[in-house]
Design a protein around this motif. Structure first.
Motif, short mmCIF file in Angstrom:
data_model
loop_
_atom_site.label_atom_id
_atom_site.label_comp_id
_atom_site.label_asym_id
_atom_site.label_seq_id
_atom_site.Cartn_x
_atom_site.Cartn_y
_atom_site.Cartn_z
N LEU A 98 0.93 -1.07 -0.15
CA LEU A 98 -0.11 -0.10 0.05
C LEU A 98 0.90 1.33 -0.09
CD1 LEU A 98 -2.92 -1.10 2.70
CD2 LEU A 98 -3.12 -0.80 0.07
N SER A 99 2.10 1.13 0.08
CA SER A 99 3.04 2.19 0.08
C SER A 99 2.80 3.32 -0.89
CB SER A 99 4.65 1.69 -0.29
OG SER A 99 4.71 1.07 -1.27
N CYS A 100 2.54 3.14 -1.93
CA CYS A 100 2.40 3.99 -3.01
C CYS A 100 1.02 4.53 -3.44
CB CYS A 100 2.55 3.31 -4.53
SG CYS A 100 2.10 1.90 -4.70
N LEU A 101 0.05 4.17 -2.32
CA LEU A 101 -1.41 4.61 -2.52
C LEU A 101 -1.33 5.90 -1.80
CD1 LEU A 101 -3.37 1.38 -1.74
CD2 LEU A 101 -2.18 2.16 -3.91
N HIS A 102 -0.65 6.80 -2.24
CA HIS A 102 -0.35 8.16 -1.52
C HIS A 102 -1.47 9.08 -2.59
CE1 HIS A 102 3.04 7.19 -3.83
NE2 HIS A 102 2.98 8.45 -4.45
N ASN A 151 3.02 -13.77 -5.78
CA ASN A 151 2.61 -14.84 -4.81
C ASN A 151 2.67 -14.53 -3.23
OD1 ASN A 151 2.31 -16.88 -6.68
ND2 ASN A 151 4.68 -17.47 -6.69
N SER A 152 3.22 -13.24 -3.11
CA SER A 152 3.34 -12.57 -1.82
C SER A 152 1.73 -12.27 -1.35
CB SER A 152 4.13 -11.58 -1.53
OG SER A 152 3.91 -10.45 -2.18
N LYS A 153 1.76 -12.36 0.13
CA LYS A 153 0.41 -11.70 0.77
C LYS A 153 -0.04 -10.35 0.25
CE LYS A 153 -2.39 -12.01 5.09
NZ LYS A 153 -2.18 -12.55 6.50
N SER A 154 1.31 -9.70 0.25
CA SER A 154 1.23 -8.05 0.03
C SER A 154 0.69 -7.91 -1.10
CB SER A 154 2.54 -7.63 0.34
OG SER A 154 3.09 -7.90 1.49
N TYR A 155 1.05 -8.51 -2.32
CA TYR A 155 0.66 -8.31 -3.72
C TYR A 155 -0.72 -8.72 -3.76
CZ TYR A 155 1.32 -8.70 -8.67
OH TYR A 155 1.24 -8.12 -10.20
N LYS A 156 -1.04 -9.65 -3.28
CA LYS A 156 -2.42 -10.32 -3.69
C LYS A 156 -3.41 -9.47 -2.96
CE LYS A 156 -0.97 -15.35 -3.85
NZ LYS A 156 -1.11 -16.54 -3.19
N ILE A 157 -3.24 -8.88 -1.88
CA ILE A 157 -4.36 -8.14 -1.03
C ILE A 157 -4.40 -6.73 -1.73
CG2 ILE A 157 -4.77 -6.64 1.23
CD1 ILE A 157 -3.88 -9.20 2.58
N THR A 158 -3.23 -6.14 -2.14
CA THR A 158 -3.18 -5.23 -2.70
C THR A 158 -3.62 -4.95 -3.99
OG1 THR A 158 -1.02 -4.46 -1.31
CG2 THR A 158 -1.79 -2.79 -2.88
N THR A 164 -6.22 -6.69 -5.11
CA THR A 164 -7.55 -7.01 -5.24
C THR A 164 -8.32 -6.04 -4.41
OG1 THR A 164 -7.05 -8.61 -3.46
CG2 THR A 164 -7.27 -9.41 -5.52
N ILE A 165 -7.87 -4.84 -4.15
CA ILE A 165 -8.48 -3.51 -3.55
C ILE A 165 -9.98 -3.44 -4.19
CG2 ILE A 165 -8.66 -1.28 -2.76
CD1 ILE A 165 -5.70 -1.58 -2.22
#
Length: 331
Positions: free
Chosen positions: A14-18, A203-210, A212-213
């Motif tokens: 989510l780092s770049c959702l500024h 395949n990381s959780k970070s990628y998958k969650i972000t 599919t927002i």
């Protein structure tokens, strides 16, 4: 954005959702801003005195002398795309301030409005900042190219992000990045792209969650990866890609001493906007190119996937922001 360290793994990307509000005039008289923006900037104005100490930046070298052909000079400034958002504003202030890089910079926004209109800035900082008086929308390739030709930047910082008004992730993080990269190629400017951690780790959780927002942010990681790929294809090695961690609230206490850069997209964490701005300034000051780095506060570092290890062996630390780039390897 407030977030506990325990939640970093699930939201690292989510780092770049500024959310930024997106042609050259001095800060004398500008159009009024909306009340929402006014309230936001009033809150920000209380924090402007906390930029990192001058000791965190190298003293200006001959490469930054005020010369018509040099980086950050009045005739070859640093252009900031997405300069109306909080990250873009932090970058602008750090680049222009006495405590920062002391570079002349042009702020480009989608609205064409001055984000610093009601923010008190020191006179010397204000003197180095100018506003491109026309809107610059990254979806408009011709408009972007015209703005680049008129402002003649030596470096372009891409801090734009998707929004309801400014376009979805593929408009901004994919197509918009491509439009700016092609314009940079034409005018001979280096591109510093603010991307995101974990874009290489689907395949990381970070990628998958972000990813599919949903809504205008749907598949943002796919779009950002596309954007990075296009930058490398278009610009050869005339770029720097910075993948920041989760953007934390508050200001840095120790500047680069708290920051770690990494390569390989295996480690993540969080950092503040002023720390990210310092890293952008350090990247410009270092004059490195053709590189991709991940950035986070050392105390927050977390493995992006269970099989990764800490330390990764690719960590870089330093006492100045430009020094962080001393050992960075080319892509």
């Amino acid at each position: 954005m407030m977030i506990s360290i325990g939640k970093i793994l699930s939201v690292i990307a989510l780092s770049c959702l500024h959310m930024n509000i997106k042609s050259v005039v001095a800060y004398s008289s500008q159009p009024s801003v909306t009340e929402t923006r006014r309230e936001l900037l009033s809150n920000l104005s209380t924090k402007t005195a906390g930029i990192a100490s001058l000791a965190f930046f190298q003293k200006p070298s001959s490469a930054y002398a005020i010369d018509e052909l040099e980086i950050g000079s009045p005739s070859r400034p640093v252009a900031i795309i997405g300069g109306g958002g909080r990250t873009g504003m932090a970058v602008a202030e750090t680049l222009a301030s006495e405590q920062g890089a002391r570079l002349h910079s042009v702020i480009m926004t989608r609205s064409g409005k001055d984000p610093f209109q009601i923010v008190k800035l020191p006179p010397t900082t204000k003197e180095r900042l100018s506003l491109f008086q026309r809107p610059v929308d990254v979806r408009d390739a011709e408009g972007v190219l015209a703005a680049m030709k008129e402002s003649n930047p030596s470096v372009v910082v891409y801090a734009a992000s998707a929004s309801k008004q400014g376009g979805n992730t593929f408009d901004v993080d994919d197509g918009g990045v491509e439009n700016v990269a092609r314009a940079c190629k034409v005018v001979g400017a280096k591109l510093v792209l603010i991307s995101a951690l974990a874009v290489d780790r689907p395949n990381s959780k970070s990628y998958k969650i972000t990813n599919t927002i949903g809504g205008y942010l749907d598949k943002i990681m796919d779009a950002k990866l596309n954007g990075e790929t296009k930058v490398r294809e278009i610009l050869g090695d005339d770029y720097v890609i910075i993948r920041p961690g989760v953007l934390l609230s508050g200001k840095s206490k120790n500047g680069p001493n708290d920051i770690e850069l990494n390569q390989g997209d295996t480690i993540g964490g969080g950092l503040s906007r002023d720390e990210l701005a310092g890293i952008v300034a350090g990247a410009i000051e270092s004059q490195k190119k053709g590189i991709t780095v991940e950035a986070y506060r050392t105390s927050t570092r977390t493995k992006l996937q269970p099989e990764f290890v800490i330390p990764s062996g690719n960590e870089m630390v330093a006492s100045t922001y430009s020094g962080l780039f001393d050992q960075v390897k080319s892509d």
